[in-house]
Scaffold this motif. Structure first.
Motif, PDB file in Angstrom:
ATOM      1  N   ASP A  75      93.405  48.699  41.934  1.00  0.00           N
ATOM      2  CA  ASP A  75      91.971  48.606  42.197  1.00  0.00           C
ATOM      3  C   ASP A  75      91.625  48.985  43.633  1.00  0.00           C
ATOM      4  O   ASP A  75      90.723  49.791  43.874  1.00  0.00           O
ATOM      5  CB  ASP A  75      91.479  47.191  41.880  1.00  0.00           C
ATOM      6  CG  ASP A  75      89.952  47.103  41.903  1.00  0.00           C
ATOM      7  OD1 ASP A  75      89.323  47.692  41.007  1.00  0.00           O
ATOM      8  OD2 ASP A  75      89.410  46.463  42.821  1.00  0.00           O
ATOM      9  N   ASP A  76      92.311  48.417  44.619  1.00  0.00           N
ATOM     10  CA  ASP A  76      91.958  48.751  45.998  1.00  0.00           C
ATOM     11  C   ASP A  76      92.388  50.165  46.343  1.00  0.00           C
ATOM     12  O   ASP A  76      91.723  50.831  47.144  1.00  0.00           O
ATOM     13  CB  ASP A  76      92.572  47.757  46.984  1.00  0.00           C
ATOM     14  CG  ASP A  76      91.867  47.816  48.341  1.00  0.00           C
ATOM     15  OD1 ASP A  76      90.637  47.607  48.385  1.00  0.00           O
ATOM     16  OD2 ASP A  76      92.546  48.109  49.349  1.00  0.00           O
ATOM     17  N   ALA A  77      93.467  50.633  45.724  1.00  0.00           N
ATOM     18  CA  ALA A  77      93.870  52.027  45.932  1.00  0.00           C
ATOM     19  C   ALA A  77      92.808  52.979  45.386  1.00  0.00           C
ATOM     20  O   ALA A  77      92.598  54.069  45.929  1.00  0.00           O
ATOM     21  CB  ALA A  77      95.218  52.292  45.275  1.00  0.00           C
ATOM     22  N   ALA A  78      92.130  52.571  44.309  1.00  0.00           N
ATOM     23  CA  ALA A  78      91.018  53.372  43.789  1.00  0.00           C
ATOM     24  C   ALA A  78      89.862  53.387  44.778  1.00  0.00           C
ATOM     25  O   ALA A  78      89.180  54.409  44.939  1.00  0.00           O
ATOM     26  CB  ALA A  78      90.570  52.835  42.436  1.00  0.00           C
ATOM     27  N   ARG A  79      89.613  52.256  45.448  1.00  0.00           N
ATOM     28  CA  ARG A  79      88.554  52.221  46.474  1.00  0.00           C
ATOM     29  C   ARG A  79      88.860  53.219  47.597  1.00  0.00           C
ATOM     30  O   ARG A  79      87.967  53.957  48.046  1.00  0.00           O
ATOM     31  CB  ARG A  79      88.437  50.812  47.053  1.00  0.00           C
ATOM     32  CG  ARG A  79      87.436  50.711  48.215  1.00  0.00           C
ATOM     33  CD  ARG A  79      87.424  49.321  48.816  1.00  0.00           C
ATOM     34  NE  ARG A  79      88.653  48.996  49.538  1.00  0.00           N
ATOM     35  CZ  ARG A  79      88.860  49.263  50.825  1.00  0.00           C
ATOM     36  NH1 ARG A  79      87.921  49.868  51.547  1.00  0.00           N
ATOM     37  NH2 ARG A  79      89.999  48.924  51.392  1.00  0.00           N
TER      38      ARG A  79
ATOM     39  N   TRP B  20      87.691  51.037  29.591  1.00  0.00           N
ATOM     40  CA  TRP B  20      87.254  52.427  29.631  1.00  0.00           C
ATOM     41  C   TRP B  20      87.574  53.079  30.983  1.00  0.00           C
ATOM     42  O   TRP B  20      87.136  54.209  31.227  1.00  0.00           O
ATOM     43  CB  TRP B  20      85.745  52.525  29.414  1.00  0.00           C
ATOM     44  CG  TRP B  20      85.253  52.075  28.064  1.00  0.00           C
ATOM     45  CD1 TRP B  20      85.981  51.918  26.917  1.00  0.00           C
ATOM     46  CD2 TRP B  20      83.893  51.745  27.732  1.00  0.00           C
ATOM     47  NE1 TRP B  20      85.163  51.511  25.891  1.00  0.00           N
ATOM     48  CE2 TRP B  20      83.870  51.400  26.356  1.00  0.00           C
ATOM     49  CE3 TRP B  20      82.691  51.719  28.435  1.00  0.00           C
ATOM     50  CZ2 TRP B  20      82.702  51.019  25.690  1.00  0.00           C
ATOM     51  CZ3 TRP B  20      81.525  51.349  27.780  1.00  0.00           C
ATOM     52  CH2 TRP B  20      81.532  51.002  26.416  1.00  0.00           C
ATOM     53  N   SER B  21      88.300  52.397  31.849  1.00  0.00           N
ATOM     54  CA  SER B  21      88.495  52.859  33.230  1.00  0.00           C
ATOM     55  C   SER B  21      89.951  53.295  33.456  1.00  0.00           C
ATOM     56  O   SER B  21      90.882  52.646  32.968  1.00  0.00           O
ATOM     57  CB  SER B  21      88.109  51.759  34.208  1.00  0.00           C
ATOM     58  OG  SER B  21      86.745  51.388  34.027  1.00  0.00           O
ATOM     59  N   PHE B  22      90.113  54.366  34.229  1.00  0.00           N
ATOM     60  CA  PHE B  22      91.433  54.964  34.416  1.00  0.00           C
ATOM     61  C   PHE B  22      91.612  55.439  35.861  1.00  0.00           C
ATOM     62  O   PHE B  22      90.640  55.632  36.587  1.00  0.00           O
ATOM     63  CB  PHE B  22      91.613  56.158  33.466  1.00  0.00           C
ATOM     64  CG  PHE B  22      91.479  55.795  32.015  1.00  0.00           C
ATOM     65  CD1 PHE B  22      92.580  55.390  31.282  1.00  0.00           C
ATOM     66  CD2 PHE B  22      90.229  55.837  31.392  1.00  0.00           C
ATOM     67  CE1 PHE B  22      92.445  55.039  29.944  1.00  0.00           C
ATOM     68  CE2 PHE B  22      90.092  55.489  30.055  1.00  0.00           C
ATOM     69  CZ  PHE B  22      91.211  55.087  29.327  1.00  0.00           C
ATOM     70  N   VAL B  23      92.873  55.631  36.223  1.00  0.00           N
ATOM     71  CA  VAL B  23      93.209  56.244  37.505  1.00  0.00           C
ATOM     72  C   VAL B  23      94.272  57.305  37.277  1.00  0.00           C
ATOM     73  O   VAL B  23      95.001  57.279  36.279  1.00  0.00           O
ATOM     74  CB  VAL B  23      93.733  55.217  38.538  1.00  0.00           C
ATOM     75  CG1 VAL B  23      92.633  54.278  38.993  1.00  0.00           C
ATOM     76  CG2 VAL B  23      94.935  54.445  38.002  1.00  0.00           C
ATOM     77  N   VAL B  24      94.350  58.236  38.202  1.00  0.00           N
ATOM     78  CA  VAL B  24      95.478  59.167  38.274  1.00  0.00           C
ATOM     79  C   VAL B  24      96.228  58.850  39.556  1.00  0.00           C
ATOM     80  O   VAL B  24      95.630  58.744  40.637  1.00  0.00           O
ATOM     81  CB  VAL B  24      95.009  60.628  38.253  1.00  0.00           C
ATOM     82  CG1 VAL B  24      96.169  61.573  38.592  1.00  0.00           C
ATOM     83  CG2 VAL B  24      94.439  60.981  36.886  1.00  0.00           C
ATOM     84  N   VAL B  25      97.534  58.661  39.417  1.00  0.00           N
ATOM     85  CA  VAL B  25      98.386  58.234  40.529  1.00  0.00           C
ATOM     86  C   VAL B  25      99.417  59.317  40.822  1.00  0.00           C
ATOM     87  O   VAL B  25      99.938  59.960  39.904  1.00  0.00           O
ATOM     88  CB  VAL B  25      99.104  56.911  40.173  1.00  0.00           C
ATOM     89  CG1 VAL B  25     100.089  56.511  41.264  1.00  0.00           C
ATOM     90  CG2 VAL B  25      98.086  55.806  39.941  1.00  0.00           C
ATOM     91  N   ASP B  26      99.694  59.513  42.100  1.00  0.00           N
ATOM     92  CA  ASP B  26     100.819  60.365  42.513  1.00  0.00           C
ATOM     93  C   ASP B  26     102.023  59.451  42.708  1.00  0.00           C
ATOM     94  O   ASP B  26     102.070  58.691  43.683  1.00  0.00           O
ATOM     95  CB  ASP B  26     100.498  61.097  43.807  1.00  0.00           C
ATOM     96  CG  ASP B  26     101.569  62.127  44.178  1.00  0.00           C
ATOM     97  OD1 ASP B  26     102.667  62.077  43.591  1.00  0.00           O
ATOM     98  OD2 ASP B  26     101.309  62.973  45.054  1.00  0.00           O
TER      99      ASP B  26
ATOM    100  N   PRO C 161     100.663  52.058  46.017  1.00  0.00           N
ATOM    101  CA  PRO C 161     100.423  53.229  45.160  1.00  0.00           C
ATOM    102  C   PRO C 161      99.298  54.104  45.707  1.00  0.00           C
ATOM    103  O   PRO C 161      98.343  53.606  46.292  1.00  0.00           O
ATOM    104  CB  PRO C 161     100.049  52.613  43.808  1.00  0.00           C
ATOM    105  CG  PRO C 161      99.586  51.223  44.121  1.00  0.00           C
ATOM    106  CD  PRO C 161     100.387  50.789  45.306  1.00  0.00           C
ATOM    107  N   LEU C 162      99.454  55.414  45.499  1.00  0.00           N
ATOM    108  CA  LEU C 162      98.435  56.354  45.944  1.00  0.00           C
ATOM    109  C   LEU C 162      97.625  56.811  44.736  1.00  0.00           C
ATOM    110  O   LEU C 162      98.096  57.606  43.916  1.00  0.00           O
ATOM    111  CB  LEU C 162      99.063  57.566  46.636  1.00  0.00           C
ATOM    112  CG  LEU C 162      98.049  58.602  47.148  1.00  0.00           C
ATOM    113  CD1 LEU C 162      97.233  58.028  48.308  1.00  0.00           C
ATOM    114  CD2 LEU C 162      98.741  59.894  47.561  1.00  0.00           C
TER     115      LEU C 162
END
Length: 373
Positions: free
Chosen positions: A211-215, A247-253, A280-281
């Motif tokens: 969550d904070d990485a998304a911010r 319904w929420s997603f992230v893409v991570v390296d 995480p990035l």
């Protein structure tokens, strides 16, 4: 002419031209007092009555409004007013909101309305003057030399009298926004793309660990967007009444080149600290919302993309389209008729072209009007 920078601007306290005393509120014979969180119920009734009268495409819920009024940065005691008639019924409200994360331009947003039955009595004119004056006081009190902005939003369906209030006060339209929709009811005829982000990037559900990485990804992604300012943790975590994690997603390296990112002058300090800590990035994110109070207004259930963004260093790797497709599949699997979102018509990342290629079309519009200081 070059754009003024803080080094060339006079202190905002001088540019804001703030009055020492706020203008009186006397029209309509209303009694005025500050709002409290406990006023959320009666304020909700007024706001939704105004929304219906003015053809606005949304309605609020009590939980949403309590979150708005109870946000840690709200100063309702000094920055809000409620106008009540002789029977104690709420007939008008206004408040001014400033945001804690503003670092390149300090902003004051005006929110308010008059009950449709009490328009034409001068209440709105006096209320708007009070709000603008209070906004100038708040900006002057920041003690900064940054640029300042007083701003308000208007739906395209806003009554002409409200538009004239802004125009007469010197506000000018600065940005236009489109509410877009993509039909999800016949995916056999109009299939969603099957897309994977490129270069070993991974698409994952947005959970607390990211969550904070998304911010941080959001702050980087929107740094080149007009009118955007960084969000603090407090801002990012606020207003979650409608948040839809399913319904929420992230893409991570999973294997970022930490040394290269740390050497890149575009990497902000908070991201650099997170990289050094091995966190995480997140390179892209799709934060969705479920606005169930709006389903009846639109006439069908919909899933809403509240925020979508991709870090600038990772654009061109199919991150945005993979996130949108994942979001739309989640909406459809949950029985939503359409996917919806809002976009700045001058978005610098080419978002309009992306949305059009995925079948989004315009349903509604709004604008931002401002005084630049």
């Amino acid at each position: 002419m070059a754009t003024p920078t803080p080094a060339t601007l006079a202190p905002l306290a001088e540019r804001a031209d703030a009055p020492s005393v706020l203008p009186p509120l006397a029209a309509g014979g209303l009694t005025w007092r500050p709002a409290t969180v406990d006023d959320a119920g009666t304020l909700l009734d007024l706001r939704n009555t105004v929304a219906e009268a003015d053809g606005e495409p949304y309605r609020e819920t009590l939980e949403e409004l309590r979150e708005i009024l109870g946000a840690p940065w709200q100063r309702l005691g000094t920055d809000s007013v409620l106008g009540l008639d002789e029977a104690g019924a709420l007939r008008a409200y206004g408040y001014v909101e400033t945001m804690p994360g503003d670092t390149t331009r300090v902003r004051a947003f005006l929110w308010g309305a008059v009950h449709p039955d009490r328009r034409g009595e001068g209440i709105g004119r006096e209320l708007f003057a009070w709000q603008e004056a209070r906004a100038r006081q708040l900006l002057a009190a920041t003690g900064t030399a940054l640029p300042g902005r007083i701003a308000g939003f208007l739906e395209d369906t806003a009554p002409a009298t409200k538009v004239r209030l802004y125009e007469r006060a010197g506000f000018a339209p600065r940005r236009y926004y489109s509410d877009l929709e993509r039909d999800l009811r016949d995916l056999a005829a109009h299939p969603l793309p099957v897309v994977e982000p490129e270069g070993g990037l991974r698409l994952l559900p947005l959970d607390d660990a990211h969550d904070d990485a998304a911010r941080l990804a959001h702050n980087d992604a929107f740094r080149d967007h007009w009118g955007s300012e960084p969000q603090t943790r407090e801002q990012w975590r606020s207003g979650r009444a409608t948040y839809a994690p399913e319904w929420s997603f992230v893409v991570v390296d999973p294997e970022p080149d930490v040394a290269a990112l740390l050497a890149d002058p575009r990497t902000d300090a908070e991201t650099a600290d997170a990289l050094r800590a091995g966190e995480p990035l997140v390179v892209g994110y799709h934060v969705a919302a479920r606005y169930e109070a709006d389903f009846a207004v639109r006439g069908y259930p919909f899933g809403y993309t509240d925020i979508l963004g991709v870090r600038r260093a990772y654009r061109g790797r199919k991150v945005a389209v993979a996130l949108l497709a994942a979001g739309m599949r989640a909406f459809a699997a949950d029985g939503m008729a359409v996917a919806a979102l809002d976009v700045d018509t001058q978005n610098p990342s080419g978002a309009h072209g992306l949305y059009a290629s995925l079948g989004y079309t315009t349903r509604h519009g709004s604008r931002l009007l401002t005084i630049e200081l």
